[in-house]
Design a protein around this motif. Sequence first.
Motif, PDB file in Angstrom:
ATOM      1  N   LEU A 179     -55.260 -21.619 -38.105  1.00  7.88           N
ATOM      2  CA  LEU A 179     -54.980 -20.231 -37.763  1.00  7.88           C
ATOM      3  C   LEU A 179     -56.251 -19.386 -37.818  1.00  7.88           C
ATOM      4  N   SER A 180     -56.349 -18.401 -36.944  1.00  6.58           N
ATOM      5  CA  SER A 180     -57.461 -17.454 -36.967  1.00  6.58           C
ATOM      6  C   SER A 180     -57.242 -16.441 -38.081  1.00  6.58           C
ATOM      7  N   ASN A 181     -58.267 -15.643 -38.373  1.00  3.36           N
ATOM      8  CA  ASN A 181     -58.116 -14.608 -39.404  1.00  3.36           C
ATOM      9  C   ASN A 181     -56.989 -13.637 -39.064  1.00  3.36           C
ATOM     10  N   GLN A 182     -56.900 -13.253 -37.797  1.00  2.00           N
ATOM     11  CA  GLN A 182     -55.843 -12.315 -37.406  1.00  2.00           C
ATOM     12  C   GLN A 182     -54.466 -12.947 -37.569  1.00  2.00           C
ATOM     13  N   GLU A 183     -54.344 -14.218 -37.206  1.00  2.00           N
ATOM     14  CA  GLU A 183     -53.054 -14.908 -37.353  1.00  2.00           C
ATOM     15  C   GLU A 183     -52.675 -15.046 -38.826  1.00  2.00           C
ATOM     16  N   ILE A 184     -53.685 -15.299 -39.673  1.00  4.83           N
ATOM     17  CA  ILE A 184     -53.417 -15.387 -41.113  1.00  4.83           C
ATOM     18  C   ILE A 184     -52.960 -14.032 -41.645  1.00  4.83           C
TER      19      ILE A 184
END
Length: 225
Positions: A179-184
């Motif tokens: 997951l990307s930072n935004q998704e996290i």
Amino acid sequence: MEAIERMDSIEQPIKVLLVDDHEMVRIGLAAVLNTEEGIEVVGEASNGQEGIRLAQAYRPDVVLMDLVMEGMDGVETTRRLLELYPDCKVIVLTSYLDDGKMYPVIEAGAFSYLLKTSRANEIAEAIRAASRGQSVLESQVAAKMMNRFRQPKPDNAKPLHDQLTEREMDVLKCVGRGLSNQEIADELYIGIKTVKFHVTNIFAKLGVEDRTQAAIYAHKHGLAE
């Protein structure tokens, strides 16, 4: 239009905040650093609490942090400062090399570690390096850290991820899933700056350099399912 474009291309100076309980140290550092091209000392704090307050006021790019201060010490100040501003780079500037002070502040997120015996130009170069995302470690500090990692670990040694907080474990599992930072941030209902702060701490505690290595670690230890 050409004049406006030329003005926009001029680099802004690196904003530096000094946090040290010795007035003469602050005066000397400010005097020297303000003569360095591309560096501007925006504030001076005599303790950790004042350092946090001035950081909120001036939003420095780099903080030169003393370790031993009355009240809130450099370790706790570093930890709280980076919780507020994860993108800020903390450079420890201290007289101490003992493990009890060095490792905790590095684990708290310090970006570089210098001794007060460093030359003025070395401190200035460390500030410029930090602004480019490059860490600088005093040679004696680097040697101690290398020796620490070279030491054989007992068979019953706890895995490195046992050092992680519950929230850091949640973030590591998400990193392991790619997951990307935004998704996290979306999945855990936290701010993206908070995610970046946790990711930085995870890298430091696991001894990895990037997300790929962190993800490999997570899969290796069954934390990415």
